[in-house]
Design a protein around this motif. Structure first.
Motif, short mmCIF file in Angstrom:
data_model
loop_
_atom_site.label_atom_id
_atom_site.label_comp_id
_atom_site.label_asym_id
_atom_site.label_seq_id
_atom_site.Cartn_x
_atom_site.Cartn_y
_atom_site.Cartn_z
N GLY A 232 101.76 -23.82 72.66
CA GLY A 232 102.94 -24.45 72.10
C GLY A 232 102.55 -25.51 71.09
O GLY A 232 101.63 -26.31 71.33
N ILE A 233 103.23 -25.53 69.94
CA ILE A 233 102.95 -26.49 68.88
C ILE A 233 104.19 -27.37 68.73
O ILE A 233 105.27 -26.88 68.37
CB ILE A 233 102.61 -25.79 67.56
CG1 ILE A 233 101.44 -24.82 67.76
CG2 ILE A 233 102.27 -26.81 66.48
CD1 ILE A 233 101.13 -23.96 66.56
N VAL A 234 104.05 -28.66 69.01
CA VAL A 234 105.19 -29.57 69.01
C VAL A 234 104.87 -30.77 68.13
O VAL A 234 103.73 -31.02 67.74
CB VAL A 234 105.55 -30.02 70.43
CG1 VAL A 234 105.89 -28.83 71.32
CG2 VAL A 234 104.41 -30.83 71.06
N GLY A 235 105.91 -31.53 67.85
CA GLY A 235 105.77 -32.72 67.03
C GLY A 235 107.09 -33.03 66.35
O GLY A 235 108.02 -32.21 66.33
N ARG A 236 107.16 -34.21 65.77
CA ARG A 236 108.38 -34.60 65.07
C ARG A 236 108.52 -33.84 63.76
O ARG A 236 107.58 -33.18 63.31
CB ARG A 236 108.39 -36.12 64.83
CG ARG A 236 108.30 -36.94 66.11
CD ARG A 236 108.42 -38.42 65.82
NE ARG A 236 108.23 -39.21 67.04
CZ ARG A 236 109.18 -39.46 67.93
NH1 ARG A 236 110.40 -38.99 67.72
NH2 ARG A 236 108.93 -40.18 69.00
N THR A 237 109.67 -33.96 63.13
CA THR A 237 109.90 -33.31 61.85
C THR A 237 108.91 -33.82 60.82
O THR A 237 108.72 -35.03 60.65
CB THR A 237 111.34 -33.58 61.37
OG1 THR A 237 112.27 -33.09 62.35
CG2 THR A 237 111.60 -32.90 60.04
N GLY A 238 108.25 -32.89 60.12
CA GLY A 238 107.27 -33.26 59.12
C GLY A 238 105.89 -33.54 59.67
O GLY A 238 105.01 -34.04 58.93
#
Length: 446
Positions: free
Chosen positions: A242-248
């Motif tokens: 899974g690849i997650v993070g905030r926008t940008g």
């Protein structure tokens, strides 16, 4: 025009030598005020107008393409406010352009009149002691000076047109000098993949699905900040990540780099120990299945069979099995689909994309926010299909909603284009100070 200019200059010099100096000053003044206003102010205004027009078209496209989501969430006010602001900006820029053109027109005539009177005055002053001034001579001087100013104005307009044509030619040359896209096929890499295919007895390429990012940096445009900055990671064959993070943060940039939609600035990406920069684009992208966030643009008018197998590469038995696996048996392979999938629900549209991936059965599957716009039941169906049909495949799940990555073996947390954290979701969630735990808390608050 050239003959008239020579004739006027000759008559002027015959009457007064001092007029030569005034003529030079007049020429410089007219050319300066004719060209500077156009070469600096107006192009800047045109660029601003084009930028506003592009923003307005993008907003309108987002409003129409996402009308369902807009209606569900009642987000018309946000689009209305943005369109109203863009319209106000467009009107302001248009008014500024008209004001600049009027000011330029007025200033041009004021300068031309002042230079004309100055030239006539210079002729009269130098000829007082030579000829007896008469109304006819004064009129002759004024007509010569006026004609000279008109000729200089025409020359300035020719110069401006030449500059505009040169700018267009420069843009064409810039487009022609752009780095071409990589070739679709590379014989050496294709042969190597075919050798692996023959050895494994499988149809898919590649045969394992190991992915390695080595010091990868990516920049979308020259001068922009790095979208990926020295990213190094290894994804094992058959692993679900899974690849997650905030926008940008760089989540989708990993996908663009993997598919070579944007070429790396530095570093390398390997699939099964083969550098993808040496592979043909068609060969590379054929080896990866991608399920996007919305499938509207990828649904063509035709039957369901033609949509999931547009090139007729698979047998009817395989197509039917894929349809049944995605719980689309109620539609049938001969179900007629309108352009953009207008006669299907959002969940059915997404299941068609999953059905394509099931039919192709590639060793690498990328889900780019695949469950962001579907209901809970369809999300469960998609999760079950991925769990059942892609046990032997490497699955990359790019998601804003962290629940979509709960079943992953490993989580990659991106921030500012960098890989800041990785590990099993349960382990990362247990660390109160981890990036993943902070994302969980922020999502729960929202």
């Amino acid at each position: 025009m050239a003959a008239n200019l020579v004739l006027v200059a000759y008559k002027t010099l015959c009457m007064s030598y001092i007029a030569l100096v005034v003529l030079a000053l007049a020429s410089a003044g007219v050319v300066y005020y004719q060209t500077k206003a156009r070469s600096r102010v107006l192009p800047a205004i045109q660029r601003c107008r084009r930028r506003i027009q592009v923003d307005m078209e993008g907003t309108m496209h987002g409003l129409f393409s996402g009308s369902r989501v807009v209606r569900i969430y009642g987000a018309y006010d946000a689009f209305e406010d943005k369109l109203r602001k863009l319209d106000d900006w467009q009107q302001a820029v248009g008014a500024l352009a008209n004001a600049v053109l009027f000011t330029k027109f007025l200033w041009q005539h004021i300068v031309s009149m002042a230079l004309t009177l100055g030239l006539v005055g210079a002729m009269l002053v130098t000829d007082v002691g030579i000829w007896q001034l008469t109304p006819v001579s004064v009129q002759l001087y004024y007509e010569i000076a006026s004609k000279l100013m008109s000729l200089l104005t025409q020359l300035a307009n020719i110069q401006v047109n030449a500059i505009n044509h040169a700018l267009v030619l420069q843009e064409l040359c810039d487009l022609g000098s752009m780095v071409p896209e990589a070739p679709w096929h590379a014989a050496k890499i294709k042969t190597k993949w075919q050798q692996q295919q023959q050895a494994s007895g499988e149809r898919v390429l590649p045969s394992q699905g190991r992915i390695l990012f080595a010091n990868c940096s990516l920049r979308y445009k020259q001068g922009d900040k790095l979208a990926l900055a020295n990213v190094t990671l290894s994804i094992h064959a058959g692993e679900r990540v899974g690849i997650v993070g905030r926008t940008g943060s760089g989540k989708s940039s990993l996908l663009y780099a993997l598919l070579r939609i944007v070429e790396l600035e530095s570093g390398a990406i390997s699939i099964d120990s083969m550098n993808i920069s040496k592979a043909g684009l068609h060969d590379l992208r054929q080896s990866i299945s991608v399920v996007p966030q919305t499938s509207t643009a990828a649904l063509l008018e035709g039957t369901l069979r033609n949509n999931i197998d547009p090139f007729g590469q698979y047998a009817d038995v395989e197509i039917t099995a894929a349809i049944e696996a995605c719980q689309l048996g109620g539609l049938g392979a001969d179900k007629w689909i309108e352009s953009g999938g207008r006669n299907l629900s959002a969940g059915q549209q997404q299941l068609v994309s999953i059905c394509r991936a099931v039919l192709r059965r590639k060793k690498i599957l990328v889900l780019d926010e695949a469950t962001a716009n579907v209901d809970e039941h369809t999300e469960q169906v998609i999760g079950a299909v991925i769990e059942r049909e892609f046990k032997q495949s490497t699955v990359l799940i790019i998601a804003h909603r962290l629940e979509a990555t709960a079943s992953c073996n490993r989580i990659l947390v991106m921030d500012g284009g960098r890989l800041v954290e990785q590990g099993p979701p349960a382990v990362l969630a247990a660390r109160s100070g981890s990036h993943y735990a902070r994302l969980l808390r922020a999502q729960n608050k929202a």
